[in-house]
Design an enzyme around this catalytic site. Structure first.
Site, PDB file in Angstrom:
ATOM      1  N   GLU A 266       0.892  -1.168   0.000  1.00 27.00           N
ATOM      2  CA  GLU A 266       0.000   0.000   0.000  1.00 27.00           C
ATOM      3  C   GLU A 266       0.921   1.206   0.000  1.00 27.00           C
ATOM      4  OE1 GLU A 266      -1.555   3.117   1.120  1.00 27.00           O
ATOM      5  OE2 GLU A 266      -2.110   2.165   3.020  1.00 27.00           O
ATOM      6  N   CYS A 300      -1.877   8.711   3.182  1.00 29.50           N
ATOM      7  CA  CYS A 300      -1.683   8.302   1.794  1.00 29.50           C
ATOM      8  C   CYS A 300      -2.911   8.654   0.970  1.00 29.50           C
ATOM      9  CB  CYS A 300      -1.386   6.816   1.727  1.00 29.50           C
ATOM     10  SG  CYS A 300      -2.451   5.856   2.791  1.00 29.50           S
ATOM     11  N   GLU A 396       3.931  13.533  -4.329  1.00 32.21           N
ATOM     12  CA  GLU A 396       3.314  13.350  -3.013  1.00 32.21           C
ATOM     13  C   GLU A 396       4.078  14.185  -1.976  1.00 32.21           C
ATOM     14  OE1 GLU A 396       3.703   9.583  -0.752  1.00 32.21           O
ATOM     15  OE2 GLU A 396       1.535   9.644  -0.588  1.00 32.21           O
TER      16      GLU A 396
HETATM   17  O1  TXE Z   1       8.829   5.867   4.172  1.00 30.54           O
HETATM   18  P1  TXE Z   1       9.384   4.404   3.991  1.00 30.54           P
HETATM   19  P2  TXE Z   1       9.458   7.140   4.902  1.00 30.54           P
HETATM   20  C1  TXE Z   1       5.584   8.380   1.826  1.00 30.54           C
HETATM   21  C2  TXE Z   1       5.510   9.870   2.109  1.00 30.54           C
HETATM   22  C3  TXE Z   1       6.754  10.130   2.872  1.00 30.54           C
HETATM   23  C4  TXE Z   1       7.724   9.197   2.165  1.00 30.54           C
HETATM   24  C5  TXE Z   1       8.949   8.804   2.935  1.00 30.54           C
HETATM   25  O2  TXE Z   1       5.519  10.574   0.891  1.00 30.54           O
HETATM   26  O3  TXE Z   1       7.183  11.468   2.782  1.00 30.54           O
HETATM   27  O4  TXE Z   1       6.944   8.042   1.926  1.00 30.54           O
HETATM   28  O5  TXE Z   1       8.608   8.306   4.240  1.00 30.54           O
HETATM   29  C6  TXE Z   1      10.498   0.637   6.326  1.00 30.54           C
HETATM   30  N1  TXE Z   1      13.172  -2.712   3.447  1.00 30.54           N
HETATM   31  N2  TXE Z   1       4.843   7.584   2.798  1.00 30.54           N
HETATM   32  O6  TXE Z   1      10.887   7.321   4.527  1.00 30.54           O
HETATM   33  O7  TXE Z   1      10.848   4.394   3.752  1.00 30.54           O
HETATM   34  C7  TXE Z   1      10.651   1.744   7.326  1.00 30.54           C
HETATM   35  O8  TXE Z   1      11.532   1.367   8.372  1.00 30.54           O
HETATM   36  C8  TXE Z   1      12.142  -2.922   4.290  1.00 30.54           C
HETATM   37  C9  TXE Z   1       3.583   7.069   2.357  1.00 30.54           C
HETATM   38  O9  TXE Z   1       9.172   7.048   6.333  1.00 30.54           O
HETATM   39  O10 TXE Z   1       8.541   3.786   2.944  1.00 30.54           O
HETATM   40  C10 TXE Z   1       9.217   1.948   7.767  1.00 30.54           C
HETATM   41  O11 TXE Z   1       8.857   0.940   8.710  1.00 30.54           O
HETATM   42  N3  TXE Z   1      11.541  -1.940   4.983  1.00 30.54           N
HETATM   43  C11 TXE Z   1       2.969   6.160   3.321  1.00 30.54           C
HETATM   44  C12 TXE Z   1       8.429   1.719   6.471  1.00 30.54           C
HETATM   45  O12 TXE Z   1       9.306   0.987   5.631  1.00 30.54           O
HETATM   46  C13 TXE Z   1      11.987  -0.676   4.810  1.00 30.54           C
HETATM   47  C14 TXE Z   1       3.308   6.190   4.727  1.00 30.54           C
HETATM   48  C15 TXE Z   1       8.000   2.993   5.744  1.00 30.54           C
HETATM   49  O13 TXE Z   1       9.131   3.730   5.421  1.00 30.54           O
HETATM   50  C16 TXE Z   1      13.040  -0.388   3.929  1.00 30.54           C
HETATM   51  C17 TXE Z   1       4.634   6.704   5.004  1.00 30.54           C
HETATM   52  C18 TXE Z   1      13.642  -1.467   3.228  1.00 30.54           C
HETATM   53  N4  TXE Z   1      14.647  -1.292   2.358  1.00 30.54           N
HETATM   54  C19 TXE Z   1       5.332   7.396   4.049  1.00 30.54           C
HETATM   55  N5  TXE Z   1      13.249   0.955   3.955  1.00 30.54           N
HETATM   56  C20 TXE Z   1       1.613   5.617   3.048  1.00 30.54           C
HETATM   57  N6  TXE Z   1       1.407   4.957   1.917  1.00 30.54           N
HETATM   58  O14 TXE Z   1       0.738   5.733   3.889  1.00 30.54           O
HETATM   59  C21 TXE Z   1      12.367   1.491   4.816  1.00 30.54           C
HETATM   60  N7  TXE Z   1      11.597   0.497   5.351  1.00 30.54           N
END
Ligand code: TXE
Length: 494
Positions: A266, A300, A396
Site C-alpha cells: 500500500e 496516503c 506526493e
Molecule cells: O517511508 P518508507 P518514509 C511516503 C511519504 C513520505 C515518504 C517517505 O511521501 O514522505 O513516503 O517516508 C520501512 N526494506 N509515505 O521514509 O521508507 C521503514 O523502516 C524494508 C507514504 O518514512 O517507505 C518503515 O517501517 N523496509 C505512506 C516503512 O518501511 C523498509 C506512509 C516505511 O518507510 C526499507 C509513510 C527497506 N529497504 C510514508 N526501507 C503511506 N502509503 O501511507 C524502509 N523500510
C-alpha cells in the site's frame, strides 16, 4: 535501557518497556543497540528503543515459524481464535487513552484524534476480523474429468508473515495487517517504523494479555535498511505486507524475489478531489479541507489535488483557504489543536521544501508558513495558479498542503484526475446521481468517495491502482492475501 528519557506532558502516559518482543518475551537486541525516538512537538529526545538488527529479526522469524508449525494458533478452534481477537479489540478500547497518548507523543497527532480515531479504528479491525476466523470457507467443485471425484478447496494460513508499517497511523495500519493475518491463523513478525515504534510494542503486550500464544505476534522495532530489509529478504518468511513510500515498495519487491514471497503493498498517493459545479458547496468545501488537512496531511489518501469547476472555483478557493486559516496548529495534547506537528525533522524538511517550491510555482492563498525551530509545525497551506505540470501538483508532499485547480467539463477533469502515476483514492462532490456514477466509474483509483472524503471502515476494502500498490487491506477481500487456497481432488472409485 527501557527507562523513558522524558515524559514531557502532564497527561501523557508512561512509555513503558521499549525492548523488543520476541517469542512472548521482552528482550534487548542481540547487539545491545538502541535508537533515539523524538517528540515532534518539541524536537526533544522522547525515549530510546531497542534496535532490532538482522540477527534479532532472524530470532523473531524462528519464533514465529515454531509457533506456526507447532500449531497452538493455526490449529486452535476458529471460534476460540475469534474470541481472542475480539478480546484484543476490547483491550485496545480499554487502553484507548494510553494508546492515543503514546501515539501523540510519538507521532505528534492530536490526542483526541488518536484516541477516538486511530485507536478505535484499530479496535474495529480486530472486532471485524475476529468474525472472519470462523468463515474461511472453501468450495466443492464439480469437475469433468472421466470417473468419479470429490473435489474441494480449503483456505489455509500462508505461514509466517512479515508486516512493515509506517509512521503516519502507526497503530491503525499495524491493525490493518495484524488482524487479518491472525484471523487466518498466520504468525507474525511486525516491524514498526523507527520513527514511531511505541504503540506496536504495546499492541504486542496486549495481544499476549488477550491470550494470543507466545511467538505468534513478535514486534521488532528497527531501521528499514537493516531490520526491514532482513525481514523482506528472509528465506523463511512466506509473505510480506508493506505500507510506505513507492520507492521503498520497489526495494521490497526486489528483496522478496529470493523465495518468491507473496507481497502486498500500500504505497503513495496524489489523490484528486473533484468539486462539480452542482455540488453542495458548503459540504464540499469542508469535506475537501478535512480531506487534505486531517492528520497534518500525513495520509496516503489525502485529497491533495482539488479540482473545482470554474463556475464555483473562486468560492472553493475562498472557502478552503478560510478553513485552512481557521485551523489551530499546536501541541497534540492541547485540546484546541486540530493539526499537530509533522512527524520528524526529516519529514518537516521535505514538506517545507515543497511549501517553498509552491510559492515559486504558484500563489499562496492560505498558510505558506512553518516553524523553523522547536516542534515540526507547518501551517495548512493552499496553492492556486499552479498547473497540472507543477511539481506540487504531481508529487506526493504528505503534509498539510493542497493545490486548487479549475476545470471546465467532466471529460476534461476525469482525464486530468487520472493523469498521475498513483491511483489510491479520489473524491467527487455532485448533486447529480448520473455524474456521481459516471465519474466514480471513470476514475482509476482503489476507493472513490462521493459527497464524502476519508471514510474508512474495517469492512471497506482499501488499496491502490497503478503505483499505489498491490492488493487490498480490510474487508473480506484481504483474507485472500493472508490465505493459500488448496485444491483437494479425491478419486472415489468406479
Ligand atoms: O517511508 P518508507 P518514509 C511516503 C511519504 C513520505 C515518504 C517517505 O511521501 O514522505 O513516503 O517516508 C520501512 N526494506 N509515505 O521514509 O521508507 C521503514 O523502516 C524494508 C507514504 O518514512 O517507505 C518503515 O517501517 N523496509 C505512506 C516503512 O518501511 C523498509 C506512509 C516505511 O518507510 C526499507 C509513510 C527497506 N529497504 C510514508 N526501507 C503511506 N502509503 O501511507 C524502509 N523500510
Amino acid at each position: 535501557m527501557s527507562t523513558p528519557v522524558v515524559s514531557p506532558h502532564a497527561d501523557a502516559p508512561a512509555i513503558g518497556d521499549t525492548r523488543l518482543l520476541i517469542d512472548g518475551q521482552r528482550v534487548d537486541g542481540a547487539e545491545g543497540r538502541t535508537f533515539d525516538v523524538f517528540n515532534p512537538a518539541t524536537g526533544e529526545l522522547l525515549t530510546r528503543v531497542a534496535e532490532a538488527r538482522a540477527e534479532d529479526v532472524d530470532r523473531a522469524v524462528k519464533a514465529a515459524r515454531r509457533a506456526f508449525e507447532s500449531g497452538p494458533w493455526r490449529d486452535m478452534k476458529p471460534k476460540d481464535r475469534a474470541a481472542i481477537l475480539w478480546r484484543l479489540g476490547d483491550l485496545l478500547l480499554e487502553h484507548a487513552a494510553e494508546l492515543g497518548g503514546l501515539e501523540t507523543l510519538d507521532n505528534g497527532k492530536p490526542f483526541v484524534q488518536a484516541r477516538d480515531g486511530d485507536v478505535s479504528a484499530a479496535a474495529g479491525l480486530f472486532h471485524y476480523m475476529s468474525g472472519w476466523a470462523t468463515k474461511l470457507e472453501g468450495a466443492t467443485i464439480p469437475i469433468s474429468f472421466p470417473g468419479s471425484f470429490h473435489t474441494y478447496t480449503r483456505r489455509e494460513a500462508v505461514g509466517v508473515v512479515g508486516l512493515i508499517v509506517p509512521w503516519n497511523f502507526p497503530l491503525t495500519i499495524a491493525a490493518w495487517k495484524v488482524a487479518p493475518a491472525l484471523a487466518a491463523g498466520n504468525t507474525v513478525v511486525l516491524k514498526p517504523s523507527e520513527v514511531t515504534p511505541l504503540t506496536a510494542l504495546r499492541l504486542g503486550e496486549l495481544a499476549l494479555e488477550a491470550g494470543i500464544p507466545e511467538g505468534v505476534l513478535n514486534v521488532v522495532p528497527g531501521f528499514g535498511a537493516e531490520a526491514g530489509a532482513a525481514l523482506t529478504a528472509h528465506p523463511d518468511v512466506d509473505k510480506v505486507s508493506f505500507t510506505g513510500s513507492t520507492a521503498t515498495g520497489r526495494a521490497i519487491l526486489q528483496a522478496a524475489t529470493g523465495n518468491i514471497k507473496k507481497v502486498t503493498l500500500e504505497l503513495g498517493g496524489k489523490s484528486p478531489d473533484i468539486i462539480m459545479g452542482d455540488a453542495n458547496l458548503e459540504a464540499a468545501i469542508q469535506g475537501a479541507a478535512d480531506g487534505i488537512f486531517y492528520n497534518q496531511g500525513e495520509a496516503c489518501a489525502a485529497g491533495s489535488r482539488i479540482y473545482a469547476h470554474r463556475s464555483v472555483y473562486d468560492e472553493v478557493v475562498a472557502g478552503v483557504s478560510a478553513a485552512a486559516e481557521s485551523i489551530t496548529v499546536g501541541d497534540g495534547f492541547d485540546p484546541s489543536s486540530f493539526i499537530g506537528p509533522l512527524v520528524s525533522k526529516e519529514h518537516h524538511q521535505k514538506v517545507t521544501g515543497y511549501v517553498d517550491l509552491g510559492r515559486e510555482e504558484g500563489t499562496v492563498a492560505a498558510g505558506g508558513t512553518y516553524a523553523t525551530e522547536g516542534g515540526y509545525y507547518v501551517a495548512p497551506t493552499v496553492f492556486t495558479d499552479v498547473t497540472d505540470q507543477s511539481r506540487v501538483v504531481r508529487e506526493e508532499i504528505f503534509g498539510p498542503v493542497v493545490s486548487i485547480l479549475p476545470f471546465d467539463d467532466t471529460d476534461e477533469v476525469i482525464r486530468r484526475a487520472n493523469d498521475t502515476r498513483y491511483g489510491l483514492t479520489a473524491g467527487v462532490w455532485t448533486e447529480s446521481i448520473s455524474t456521481a456514477h459516471r465519474v466514480a466509474d471513470a476514475l482509476r483509483a482503489g476507493t472513490v468517495w462521493v459527497n464524502c472524503y476519508g471514510v474508512f471502515d474495517a469492512a471497506m476494502p482499501f488499496g491502490g491502482y497503478k503505483e499505489s500498490g498491490w492488493g487490498r487491506e480490510m474487508g473480506g477481500i484481504v483474507l485472500d492475501d493472508y490465505t493459500e487456497s488448496k485444491t483437494v481432488c479425491i478419486r472415489l472409485g468406479d
